[in-house]
Design an enzyme around this catalytic site. Structure first.
Site, PDB file in Angstrom:
ATOM      1  N   GLY A  55      30.262  38.741  33.864  1.00 52.32           N
ATOM      2  CA  GLY A  55      30.288  40.178  33.590  1.00 52.32           C
ATOM      3  C   GLY A  55      28.957  40.795  33.946  1.00 52.32           C
ATOM      4  O   GLY A  55      27.969  40.070  34.108  1.00 52.32           O
ATOM      5  N   CYS A  83      28.864  32.065  34.061  1.00 55.00           N
ATOM      6  CA  CYS A  83      27.836  33.095  34.252  1.00 55.00           C
ATOM      7  C   CYS A  83      27.554  33.841  32.936  1.00 55.00           C
ATOM      8  O   CYS A  83      27.025  33.252  32.015  1.00 55.00           O
ATOM      9  CB  CYS A  83      28.259  34.040  35.377  1.00 55.00           C
ATOM     10  SG  CYS A  83      26.867  35.010  35.980  1.00 55.00           S
ATOM     11  N   TYR A  84      27.939  35.101  32.814  1.00 54.47           N
ATOM     12  CA  TYR A  84      27.709  35.798  31.542  1.00 54.47           C
ATOM     13  C   TYR A  84      28.306  35.007  30.381  1.00 54.47           C
ATOM     14  O   TYR A  84      27.721  34.932  29.298  1.00 54.47           O
ATOM     15  CB  TYR A  84      28.311  37.214  31.584  1.00 54.47           C
ATOM     16  CG  TYR A  84      28.184  37.939  30.267  1.00 54.47           C
ATOM     17  CD1 TYR A  84      27.022  38.623  29.950  1.00 54.47           C
ATOM     18  CD2 TYR A  84      29.210  37.883  29.311  1.00 54.47           C
ATOM     19  CE1 TYR A  84      26.887  39.259  28.715  1.00 54.47           C
ATOM     20  CE2 TYR A  84      29.085  38.505  28.089  1.00 54.47           C
ATOM     21  CZ  TYR A  84      27.924  39.199  27.789  1.00 54.47           C
ATOM     22  OH  TYR A  84      27.788  39.812  26.572  1.00 54.47           O
ATOM     23  N   HIS A 170      29.441  30.541  40.077  1.00 55.66           N
ATOM     24  CA  HIS A 170      30.849  30.964  40.100  1.00 55.66           C
ATOM     25  C   HIS A 170      31.728  29.930  40.819  1.00 55.66           C
ATOM     26  O   HIS A 170      31.793  29.927  42.043  1.00 55.66           O
ATOM     27  CB  HIS A 170      30.972  32.320  40.792  1.00 55.66           C
ATOM     28  CG  HIS A 170      30.385  33.423  39.974  1.00 55.66           C
ATOM     29  ND1 HIS A 170      31.094  34.073  38.992  1.00 55.66           N
ATOM     30  CD2 HIS A 170      29.143  33.963  39.958  1.00 55.66           C
ATOM     31  CE1 HIS A 170      30.321  34.966  38.406  1.00 55.66           C
ATOM     32  NE2 HIS A 170      29.131  34.918  38.968  1.00 55.66           N
ATOM     33  N   GLU A 172      34.826  29.953  41.004  1.00 54.39           N
ATOM     34  CA  GLU A 172      36.079  30.570  41.487  1.00 54.39           C
ATOM     35  C   GLU A 172      35.959  31.154  42.887  1.00 54.39           C
ATOM     36  O   GLU A 172      36.968  31.431  43.521  1.00 54.39           O
ATOM     37  CB  GLU A 172      36.526  31.669  40.502  1.00 54.39           C
ATOM     38  CG  GLU A 172      35.640  32.910  40.413  1.00 54.39           C
ATOM     39  CD  GLU A 172      34.438  32.768  39.473  1.00 54.39           C
ATOM     40  OE1 GLU A 172      34.063  31.623  39.159  1.00 54.39           O
ATOM     41  OE2 GLU A 172      33.870  33.793  39.073  1.00 54.39           O
ATOM     42  N   SER A 225      61.676  50.007  48.608  1.00 48.47           N
ATOM     43  CA  SER A 225      60.764  50.782  49.454  1.00 48.47           C
ATOM     44  C   SER A 225      60.607  50.166  50.838  1.00 48.47           C
ATOM     45  O   SER A 225      59.969  50.740  51.703  1.00 48.47           O
ATOM     46  CB  SER A 225      59.388  50.833  48.792  1.00 48.47           C
ATOM     47  OG  SER A 225      58.797  49.547  48.878  1.00 48.47           O
ATOM     48  N   GLY A 226      61.142  48.965  51.017  1.00 51.54           N
ATOM     49  CA  GLY A 226      60.903  48.258  52.273  1.00 51.54           C
ATOM     50  C   GLY A 226      59.717  47.321  52.155  1.00 51.54           C
ATOM     51  O   GLY A 226      59.469  46.503  53.035  1.00 51.54           O
ATOM     52  N   GLY A 227      58.971  47.416  51.062  1.00 44.06           N
ATOM     53  CA  GLY A 227      57.789  46.569  50.867  1.00 44.06           C
ATOM     54  C   GLY A 227      58.130  45.257  50.175  1.00 44.06           C
ATOM     55  O   GLY A 227      59.273  45.033  49.764  1.00 44.06           O
ATOM     56  N   VAL A 228      57.108  44.392  50.067  1.00 39.83           N
ATOM     57  CA  VAL A 228      57.305  43.056  49.495  1.00 39.83           C
ATOM     58  C   VAL A 228      57.744  43.114  48.034  1.00 39.83           C
ATOM     59  O   VAL A 228      58.702  42.444  47.638  1.00 39.83           O
ATOM     60  CB  VAL A 228      55.967  42.263  49.520  1.00 39.83           C
ATOM     61  CG1 VAL A 228      56.161  40.856  49.011  1.00 39.83           C
ATOM     62  CG2 VAL A 228      55.369  42.257  50.887  1.00 39.83           C
ATOM     63  N   ASP A 229      57.043  43.917  47.235  1.00 42.83           N
ATOM     64  CA  ASP A 229      57.237  43.838  45.784  1.00 42.83           C
ATOM     65  C   ASP A 229      58.648  44.246  45.382  1.00 42.83           C
ATOM     66  O   ASP A 229      59.327  43.526  44.647  1.00 42.83           O
ATOM     67  CB  ASP A 229      56.222  44.718  45.053  1.00 42.83           C
ATOM     68  CG  ASP A 229      54.806  44.459  45.525  1.00 42.83           C
ATOM     69  OD1 ASP A 229      54.581  43.400  46.136  1.00 42.83           O
ATOM     70  OD2 ASP A 229      53.931  45.311  45.300  1.00 42.83           O
ATOM     71  N   SER A 230      59.086  45.412  45.866  1.00 38.69           N
ATOM     72  CA  SER A 230      60.411  45.861  45.429  1.00 38.69           C
ATOM     73  C   SER A 230      61.493  44.950  45.999  1.00 38.69           C
ATOM     74  O   SER A 230      62.500  44.681  45.338  1.00 38.69           O
ATOM     75  CB  SER A 230      60.659  47.323  45.807  1.00 38.69           C
ATOM     76  OG  SER A 230      60.659  47.497  47.207  1.00 38.69           O
ATOM     77  N   LYS A 370      49.966  39.182  44.032  1.00 38.76           N
ATOM     78  CA  LYS A 370      50.660  39.431  45.298  1.00 38.76           C
ATOM     79  C   LYS A 370      50.951  38.147  46.087  1.00 38.76           C
ATOM     80  O   LYS A 370      52.049  37.973  46.608  1.00 38.76           O
ATOM     81  CB  LYS A 370      49.777  40.352  46.143  1.00 38.76           C
ATOM     82  CG  LYS A 370      50.455  40.895  47.361  1.00 38.76           C
ATOM     83  CD  LYS A 370      51.028  42.237  47.041  1.00 38.76           C
ATOM     84  CE  LYS A 370      51.620  42.950  48.203  1.00 38.76           C
ATOM     85  NZ  LYS A 370      52.057  44.294  47.777  1.00 38.76           N
TER      86      LYS A 370
END
Ligand code: XMP
Length: 514
Positions: A55, A83-84, A170, A172, A225-230, A370
């Site tokens: 942080g 870290c923090y 870090h 990650e 919507s044509g997108g990945v998520d929907s 995602k």
């Protein structure tokens, strides 16, 4: 089924979501919560371990974020402070921490001092790590030993009896090449996780959950919507309840070239969704006529979408639920340590839809990132065309036609955009960039064609690299490629005599032009 769980307490680090993704990549489910989550709630979730993120604060600040007083005595699962997180643990348990003479930022060589530490098991005694800190620990609490240093700086400490492990660097980030192994050691050797979370198990459980929520006869509507998520959300729900889900795909007249027709075909033929395509282009154009201002255009497009979707959904009859492709980053309660952030653009174009329609929400992807949604989409057989498509804003070409919108301008921009995307594929560059598109500028300039002087429109070509859209760099695309795009646009798109390449990064620019 209750999965093994790792809790990540967020102290405001820019890398917190990255920690979560790294943990999940190991097949271990994890959740991010604000640092001040109550000790009772933490205990009730029965995590296998807790990670304390980094942080921006200094532990010595009066208003520094801290865990609750009873945290260390009540939570008896392994802890990893990063870290923090390390500095706070050290100070809370009787050690000390001081501001460094200078901020340490960048790569460093870490020396592991003890051959017995479970956190560094199986790793070389010297590792490259990524540091980003101002303060550092100067005295370790009693019962702790120093397990690694980078020169003068105490870089890792631990108290294995209490199950507490801390690192100043870090693990990650990709600049710590063996960070994955360090996290793996924490998850598997120290917390005793087995890695019981996979996309396949996720699909199975989520399908079951949707079935239970909707019941044996319930009906749902879903906006595509044509997108990945929907798309992934709709296909998951289709697995659960089949044609009791009605999908609605609205053409707002601001989609890419042939996107409405082609995507509808995939929905119907490849994915067998129960889908209705609603071509409302003319209604959007009429509503937008004479509007020049970006936020006003966004609001008109958002409001019109809600009206049209609502009217279509009402004809379904008896639907009680709305499916949305909300992702985990949208629902993580964010820790804002730097004051409230300013809304730069109203991105949530269709916020307010569920309230207006008085429907319950089904959000099957709300626990996922995602890249996990893409992986699940692949498992569900969704074509790459949809999975790998660049992000596309809700108001579509509406924010890429600067100034007022007319059907003629939309057609022109669709043609230019199609050429750009086609060439990105031809040059095998499409997946190297985060987003790539063309923008129609509200200016005309002089050119020549044969013996004639022309006075025509300018198209800007924009391509950026990014990991999350929050910051972005303009893509260094090869000149040969740009030359091809420019010459094709000026020769194939009538009305354009000039093409410019946008060389601005975000910040200070934004990705879209409006
Ligand atoms: P900016 O332009 O703010 O864009 O740098 C960051 C990301 O957000 C997308 N974007 C939008 N998405 N509605 C959306 O759904 C919007 O109004 C909108 N404006 C920008 C943009 O395409 C980029 O991926």
């Amino acid at each position: 089924m209750q999965h093994e769980l790792i809790l990540i307490l967020d102290f405001g680090s820019q890398y917190t979501q990255l920690i979560a993704r790294r943990v999940r990549e190991q097949g271990v489910y994890c959740e991010i919560h604000p640092f001040n989550l109550s000790v009772e709630t933490i205990a009730a979730k029965r995590p296998k371990g807790v990670i304390l993120s980094g942080g921006p604060s200094s532990v010595t600040d009066e208003d520094a974020p801290r865990v609750k007083d009873t945290f260390y005595s009540e939570i008896d699962v392994p802890l990893l402070g990063i870290c923090y997180g390390m500095q706070m643990v050290a100070v809370d348990l009787g050690g000390s921490n001081e501001p460094a003479m200078r901020r340490e930022y960048g790569r460093a060589k870490l020396k592991v001092l003890s051959g017995r530490t479970a956190l560094f098991e199986g790793l070389p005694f010297e590792l490259d790590v990524w540091m980003s800190h101002g303060d550092h620990v100067t005295n370790v609490p009693s019962g702790f030993e120093i397990t690694a240093t980078t020169g003068e700086v105490i870089t890792a400490i631990e108290n294995p009896e209490r199950g507490i492990y801390c690192v100043q660097f870090h693990p990650e980030v990709s600049h710590t090449p063996l960070g994955k192994e360090i996290l793996r050691n924490f998850l598997f050797n120290i917390c005793g996780c087995t890695g019981d979370w996979t996309p396949a198990s996720f699909i199975k459980e989520e399908v079951e959950r949707v079935r239970e929520t909707v019941g044996p006869t319930g009906k749902v509507v879903c906006g595509l919507s044509g997108g990945v998520d929907s798309t992934v959300a709709a296909v998951l729900v289709h697995e659960a309840i089949g044609d009791r889900q009605t999908c609605i795909f609205v053409n707002n007249g601001l989609l890419r070239y042939r996107e409405f027709e082609d995507t509808l075909e995939v929905y119907e033929t490849n994915l067998h969704l129960n889908v209705r395509g609603v071509d409302a282009s003319q209604e959007f154009y009429s509503a937008l006529s004479g509007s020049f201002e970006p936020e006003q255009k966004r609001k008109i497009i958002g409001a019109k979408f809600i009206d049209i979707f609502d009217a279509e959904a009402k004809t379904v009859g008896g639907a009680k639920w709305l499916v949305q492709g909300t992702l985990y980053p949208d629902v993580i309660e964010s820790v804002s340590l730097r004051g409230t952030s300013v809304t730069i653009k109203s991105h949530h174009n269709v916020g307010g839809l569920p309230e207006k329609m008085d429907l319950g929400l089904i959000e099957p992807l709300r626990e996922l990132f995602k890249d996990e949604v893409r992986a699940i989409g692949r498992d569900l057989g969704i074509p790459e065309l949809i999975l790998e498509r660049h992000p596309f804003p809700g108001p579509g070409l509406g924010v890429r036609i600067l100034g007022d919108i007319t059907p003629e301008k939309v057609e022109l921009l669709q043609k230019a955009d199609k050429i750009f995307v086609e060439e990105l594929h031809n040059f095998d560059l499409y997946n190297d960039v985060w987003q790539a598109f063309t923008v129609l500028l509200p200016i005309q300039s002089v050119g020549v064609m044969g013996d004639f002087r022309t006075y025509e429109k300018t198209v800007a070509v924009r391509a950026v690299t990014s990991t999350d859209g929050m910051t972005a760099d303009w893509a260094r695309l090869p000149h040969d490629f740009l030359a091809k795009v420019s010459s094709r646009i000026t020769s194939e798109v009538r009305g354009v005599n000039r093409v410019v390449y946008d060389i601005s990064s975000k910040p200070p620019s934004t990705i879209e032009w409006e």
